[in-house]
Design a protein around this motif. Structure first.
Motif, short mmCIF file in Angstrom:
data_model
loop_
_atom_site.label_atom_id
_atom_site.label_comp_id
_atom_site.label_asym_id
_atom_site.label_seq_id
_atom_site.Cartn_x
_atom_site.Cartn_y
_atom_site.Cartn_z
N ASP A 183 16.08 20.78 53.14
CA ASP A 183 15.65 21.94 53.90
C ASP A 183 14.16 22.17 53.62
O ASP A 183 13.63 21.72 52.60
N LEU A 184 13.50 22.89 54.54
CA LEU A 184 12.09 23.23 54.33
C LEU A 184 11.92 24.39 53.36
O LEU A 184 10.89 24.50 52.68
N GLU B 151 10.61 14.30 59.43
CA GLU B 151 10.11 13.19 58.60
C GLU B 151 11.00 13.07 57.37
O GLU B 151 10.56 13.32 56.24
N VAL C 210 14.05 15.51 65.83
CA VAL C 210 15.07 15.61 64.78
C VAL C 210 16.25 14.69 65.09
O VAL C 210 16.75 13.99 64.21
N GLN D 31 13.52 19.36 49.06
CA GLN D 31 12.74 19.87 50.18
C GLN D 31 12.31 18.71 51.07
O GLN D 31 11.86 17.67 50.58
N ASN E 123 11.13 17.75 55.52
CA ASN E 123 10.95 18.10 56.93
C ASN E 123 11.94 17.29 57.76
O ASN E 123 12.01 16.06 57.62
N ILE F 62 14.00 24.60 66.08
CA ILE F 62 12.93 23.60 65.99
C ILE F 62 12.38 23.24 67.38
O ILE F 62 13.15 22.82 68.25
#
Length: 243
Positions: free
Chosen positions: A43-44, A78, A104, A73, A75, A98
């Motif tokens: 997760d971010l 990516e 994604v 953590q 993205n 998003i």
């Protein structure tokens, strides 16, 4: 409260499982408890990840070396993993947040194995539309929902990447009235509004007690007003053959 059904995902012992946009870890922890898997949640939000790490402590089975769990953590556009490195990948209640949701989807496709499974859930269109109509703040809050998905359109987006949906269901019908109330009284705490306060108490009671009556009622109502639509995909063999 889980949205993805691990039996429908066909999650088995010995597999690698990735939860993209894991939040506070409900599905990652659920996968860890469901089978002897290597479960990874990304997760971010470091804040959400810290909560997930704290929550999982009570479930760690230190005597079982056949399963593991960790949070990191990352993205969703990516993912820090190699191609074809997971047996099962899920993305639950994330894509509506998003802008580049197609990016994604491509990352999910990249990291899952050729014979793997992808599980995706998003808010169902018509209950979500009512939420938007009841409150502008609901969908304009930073980090909130930026789109209402048409389920058929989303399915086609995934299938255009070479996947085929093999199962679909809906989830959390009993939560829909709560979110309508939440949007109607946006900005007010639950305990400030009688209907919100008591409906929230009902949902907590239902989650903790899981009585047969509400389980049956939720199952009956899900096809009509389930808050989330959940879809499961496998690689389309005809795509691989160039058909």
């Amino acid at each position: 409260m889980q949205t993805i059904n691990f039996q429908r995902l066909e999650l088995k012992d010995g597999e690698r499982f990735l939860d993209v946009g894991c939040g506070e870890g409900r599905h990652t922890i659920g996968a860890y408890l469901h089978a002897n898997v290597e479960a990874i949640g990304v997760d971010l939000s470091e804040k959400d990840l810290d909560i997930a790490r704290e929550r999982v402590e009570q479930f760690i089975d230190k005597d079982n070396s056949e399963k593991s769990i960790r949070f990191q953590q990352a993205n969703a556009l990516e993912l820090p993993f190699e191609d074809n490195s997971f047996d099962k990948v899920i993305c639950s209640e994330v894509l509506e947040h998003i802008p580049d949701f197609q990016g994604v989807l491509k990352e999910l496709q990249r990291v899952v194995k050729e014979d793997g499974v992808i599980g995706i859930s998003v808010p169902r269109a018509w209950p979500e539309d009512i939420c938007w109509r009841l409150s502008d703040e609901y969908h304009k809050t930073p980090g909130g929902h930026i789109r209402i998905f048409n389920a058929t359109h989303l399915r086609r987006e995934v299938e255009d990447l070479g996947w085929q949906r093999y199962y679909r269901h809906w989830a959390h019908a009993l939560h829909v009235p709560y979110w309508w109330l939440k949007c109607k009284y946006w900005g007010q705490e639950d305990d400030q509004v009688w209907a919100l306060r008591n409906y929230h108490k009902f949902l907590v009671w239902d989650l903790m007690q899981q009585p047969l009556l509400t389980r049956v009622l939720d199952k009956m109502l899900n096809p009509l007003m389930g808050k989330s639509i959940v879809m499961y995909f496998k690689k389309n063999p005809t795509t691989e053959q160039g058909k």
